[in-house]
Design a protein around this motif. Structure first.
Motif, mmCIF file in Angstrom:
data_model
loop_
_atom_site.group_PDB
_atom_site.id
_atom_site.type_symbol
_atom_site.label_atom_id
_atom_site.label_comp_id
_atom_site.label_asym_id
_atom_site.label_seq_id
_atom_site.Cartn_x
_atom_site.Cartn_y
_atom_site.Cartn_z
ATOM 1 N N GLN A 1 15.878 -5.974 -11.541
ATOM 2 C CA GLN A 1 15.037 -6.542 -12.265
ATOM 3 C C GLN A 1 13.682 -6.794 -11.835
ATOM 4 O OE1 GLN A 1 16.895 -9.717 -14.565
ATOM 5 N NE2 GLN A 1 18.473 -8.334 -15.431
ATOM 6 N N ILE A 2 12.411 -6.707 -12.531
ATOM 7 C CA ILE A 2 11.173 -6.753 -11.973
ATOM 8 C C ILE A 2 10.273 -7.758 -12.660
ATOM 9 C CG2 ILE A 2 11.512 -4.431 -11.470
ATOM 10 C CD1 ILE A 2 9.376 -3.784 -13.634
ATOM 11 N N ALA A 3 10.928 -8.736 -13.253
ATOM 12 C CA ALA A 3 9.835 -9.484 -14.095
ATOM 13 C C ALA A 3 9.192 -10.417 -13.226
ATOM 14 C CB ALA A 3 10.772 -10.331 -15.135
ATOM 15 N N ASP A 4 9.705 -10.819 -12.169
ATOM 16 C CA ASP A 4 9.381 -11.872 -11.264
ATOM 17 C C ASP A 4 9.087 -11.508 -9.938
ATOM 18 O OD1 ASP A 4 9.867 -13.957 -13.394
ATOM 19 O OD2 ASP A 4 11.991 -14.050 -12.519
ATOM 20 N N LEU A 5 9.062 -10.023 -9.720
ATOM 21 C CA LEU A 5 8.562 -9.668 -8.452
ATOM 22 C C LEU A 5 7.073 -9.632 -8.166
ATOM 23 C CD1 LEU A 5 10.562 -6.268 -8.054
ATOM 24 C CD2 LEU A 5 11.152 -8.448 -7.389
ATOM 25 N N ASP A 6 6.957 -9.520 -6.755
ATOM 26 C CA ASP A 6 5.470 -9.631 -6.316
ATOM 27 C C ASP A 6 4.830 -8.340 -6.406
ATOM 28 O OD1 ASP A 6 3.085 -9.911 -5.384
ATOM 29 O OD2 ASP A 6 3.545 -10.542 -3.158
ATOM 30 N N VAL A 7 4.144 -7.781 -7.508
ATOM 31 C CA VAL A 7 3.621 -6.351 -7.661
ATOM 32 C C VAL A 7 2.593 -6.168 -6.730
ATOM 33 C CG1 VAL A 7 2.580 -4.826 -9.630
ATOM 34 C CG2 VAL A 7 4.390 -6.462 -10.094
ATOM 35 N N MET A 8 1.557 -6.869 -6.699
ATOM 36 C CA MET A 8 0.260 -6.810 -5.912
ATOM 37 C C MET A 8 0.546 -6.590 -4.488
ATOM 38 S SD MET A 8 -1.687 -6.574 -8.483
ATOM 39 C CE MET A 8 -3.274 -6.781 -7.858
ATOM 40 N N GLY A 9 1.462 -7.462 -3.950
ATOM 41 C CA GLY A 9 1.926 -7.370 -2.614
ATOM 42 C C GLY A 9 2.489 -6.056 -2.324
ATOM 43 N N ALA A 10 3.149 -5.461 -3.132
ATOM 44 C CA ALA A 10 3.849 -4.271 -3.038
ATOM 45 C C ALA A 10 3.056 -3.050 -2.925
ATOM 46 C CB ALA A 10 4.883 -4.114 -3.906
ATOM 47 N N LEU A 11 1.706 -3.201 -3.327
ATOM 48 C CA LEU A 11 0.893 -2.067 -3.114
ATOM 49 C C LEU A 11 -0.403 -1.859 -2.260
ATOM 50 C CD1 LEU A 11 -0.062 -2.175 -7.217
ATOM 51 C CD2 LEU A 11 1.588 -0.718 -6.014
ATOM 52 N N GLU A 12 -0.388 -0.670 -1.732
ATOM 53 C CA GLU A 12 -1.464 -0.230 -0.728
ATOM 54 C C GLU A 12 -2.926 -0.404 -1.448
ATOM 55 O OE1 GLU A 12 -1.025 0.487 2.345
ATOM 56 O OE2 GLU A 12 0.833 1.162 2.736
ATOM 57 N N ARG A 13 -4.001 -0.719 -0.431
ATOM 58 C CA ARG A 13 -5.242 -0.677 -0.901
ATOM 59 C C ARG A 13 -5.301 0.235 -1.969
ATOM 60 N NH1 ARG A 13 -9.914 -3.325 1.334
ATOM 61 N NH2 ARG A 13 -8.910 -4.066 3.152
ATOM 62 N N SER A 14 -5.148 1.775 -1.268
ATOM 63 C CA SER A 14 -5.871 2.618 -2.089
ATOM 64 C C SER A 14 -5.143 2.804 -3.616
ATOM 65 C CB SER A 14 -5.334 4.001 -1.336
ATOM 66 O OG SER A 14 -3.878 3.997 -1.200
ATOM 67 N N ALA A 15 -4.270 2.278 -3.924
ATOM 68 C CA ALA A 15 -3.222 2.220 -5.173
ATOM 69 C C ALA A 15 -4.284 1.240 -5.975
ATOM 70 C CB ALA A 15 -1.942 2.104 -5.274
ATOM 71 N N LEU A 16 -4.423 -0.213 -5.410
ATOM 72 C CA LEU A 16 -5.141 -0.830 -6.279
ATOM 73 C C LEU A 16 -6.461 -0.404 -6.610
ATOM 74 C CD1 LEU A 16 -4.155 -4.036 -4.228
ATOM 75 C CD2 LEU A 16 -3.402 -3.565 -6.640
ATOM 76 N N GLU A 17 -7.294 0.118 -5.799
ATOM 77 C CA GLU A 17 -8.568 0.709 -5.956
ATOM 78 C C GLU A 17 -8.648 1.560 -7.089
ATOM 79 O OE1 GLU A 17 -9.963 1.788 -2.077
ATOM 80 O OE2 GLU A 17 -10.783 -0.176 -1.612
ATOM 81 N N ALA A 18 -7.753 2.565 -6.897
ATOM 82 C CA ALA A 18 -7.482 3.725 -7.945
ATOM 83 C C ALA A 18 -7.182 2.970 -9.243
ATOM 84 C CB ALA A 18 -6.434 4.555 -7.536
ATOM 85 N N ALA A 19 -6.467 1.907 -9.443
ATOM 86 C CA ALA A 19 -6.259 1.410 -10.707
ATOM 87 C C ALA A 19 -7.485 0.657 -11.284
ATOM 88 C CB ALA A 19 -5.048 0.435 -10.386
ATOM 89 N N GLU A 20 -8.177 0.110 -10.314
ATOM 90 C CA GLU A 20 -9.435 -0.722 -10.828
ATOM 91 C C GLU A 20 -10.735 0.236 -11.142
ATOM 92 O OE1 GLU A 20 -9.492 -3.780 -11.454
ATOM 93 O OE2 GLU A 20 -8.631 -4.877 -9.951
#
Length: 424
Positions: free
Chosen positions: A70-89
């Protein structure tokens, strides 16, 4: 035990602060991978007779079904690399720019892009139909199965994007209902009550590439997904990509999961980017490398959510590029009509001309309804456009349905589809 014969989904304020808090992390937090649980598999007496003793024993063994976290309360941002976050932004910013650019054009690009997105999403599932057949099916003038299915996908997109409230389970069910109401009415808008899987034989899930969760888990998993969708603490593309991957992992329906899941992406982006008018045809971007899309979903299930975020972000970039090229061609087409259509700008003929970009195959009855004119008024407008070379008369199928089609618009949409289908 009943089963899906062709399951889909495998081709088969505070946001910036949260991103900045995690973007510098050297090692992302872990994301839980799928685990599995065994369930008994029962075959019928008729199957046993047909398969023989050896195969019957093999298929009567327990099978392993996915057990998603179940993912409703998981730490999403902490599970992602910088490159994935930058690509999404970057993709979110591009999506906003694309939306603004399309809204400023003198043609109804939102309707054109929505149809293009629906066709691309269906093509990922190997449901192919050209622009002419899809448009003919929309007005009931084409009975080809694939065309009708893609036209239903357009209806599902309309259903999703017209919804102004929260994206909750009843809304998801209504989207699925719009998608399958004609082709599979008994399954439309209903959570599955059987086991489904991707790949292998339709006799059993043994050896399948992916076996979805047992149907008894689906309601709770969908409730958890709804809670995740309600979150507002991550960038829009991150939010939509992970919700999509989780939806495809749950596989909540007996069929139509892939197409429904990609509609959800657009519904989420519309409210969180926000998008006010145009649909970025993300599926057109995914279509260019479906293998990467499949691997991204597999990686998500193995505990790496970054790849689906990156895949969806890159798809948005590609889709915007294809969409801009299509828009340029559509604008040029309309500009060419200005000198050939001998009618006032507010006439029924011009209103019909602009309508052709969203519905490039029409009959007289459709024109009456779309323009709110009499049969005579509809036929006069059609005649004007035939004389101008905008429309061409055609007779379709055994029923000899008379339609008129805008060949320039159809060619532009088919060229868009071909470009999207090529690998990057």
């Amino acid at each position: 035990m009943p089963q899906s014969r062709r399951p889909e989904g495998t081709p088969a304020g505070g946001q910036v602060t949260q991103a900045q808090r995690h973007v510098g992390a050297l090692r992302p937090a872990s994301w839980p991978a799928l685990t599995y649980e065994e369930h008994p598999w029962h075959i019928t007496a008729e199957q046993a007779h047909r398969l023989g003793a050896v195969e019957t024993r093999r298929l009567s063994r327990p099978y392993r079904a996915a057990l998603p976290p179940q993912i409703a309360d998981l730490d999403v941002m902490g599970a992602l690399e910088r490159s994935a976050l930058e690509a999404a932004e970057d993709a979110a910013a591009l999506t906003r720019e694309f939306d603004a650019a399309m809204a400023a054009l003198p043609v109804p690009m939102p309707a054109i892009l929505l149809r293009s997105e629906s066709a691309s999403s269906s093509q990922i599932e190997n449901l192919t139909a050209n622009a002419h057949n899809i448009a003919a099916a929309t007005i009931g003038a084409d009975a080809k199965e694939n065309s009708a299915l893609v036209a239903a996908n357009v209806a599902a997109m309309h259903e999703a994007l017209a919804h102004l409230g929260p994206l909750d389970l009843p809304t998801i069910l209504s989207i699925h209902r719009a998608l399958l109401a004609t082709s599979q009415p008994d399954a439309a808008g209903v959570l599955r009550g059987e086991q489904v899987w991707v790949g292998a034989s339709d006799q059993s899930p043994h050896g399948a590439a992916f076996v979805a969760p047992h149907s008894s888990l689906v309601p709770a998993l969908m409730g958890d997904l709804q809670r995740f969708i309600e979150r507002r603490d991550m960038p829009p593309l991150v939010h939509a990509a992970i919700a999509h991957a989780q939806f495809e992992t749950i596989h909540p329906f007996s069929d139509g999961n892939g197409r429904t899941g990609r509609v959800l992406v657009h519904s989420m982006l519309r409210t969180s980017v926000p998008i006010t008018s145009s649909t970025v045809p993300v599926s057109a971007g995914l279509l260019g490398d479906t293998g990467s899309y499949v691997r991204a979903l597999t990686d998500y299930r193995d505990g790496d959510p970054g790849r689906i975020v990156t895949s969806m972000s890159l798809a948005a970039h590609d889709a915007a590029r294809y969409g801009r090229a299509l828009a340029q061609r559509i604008v040029e087409t309309r500009s060419g009509w200005v000198s050939s259509i001998d009618a006032r700008s507010d006439s029924a003929a011009w209103r019909l001309a602009d309508h052709l970009f969203s519905q490039p195959v029409v009959n007289a009855a459709h024109v009456c309804t779309a323009l709110d004119v009499s049969d005579r008024g509809a036929r006069n407008a059609i005649t004007k456009l035939v004389e101008a070379g905008v429309l061409r008369k055609a007779v379709l199928g055994r029923r000899r349905n008379v339609v008129w089609q805008a060949d320039a618009v159809l060619a532009a949409m088919d060229d868009f589809a071909r470009a999207a289908a090529r690998r990057r």
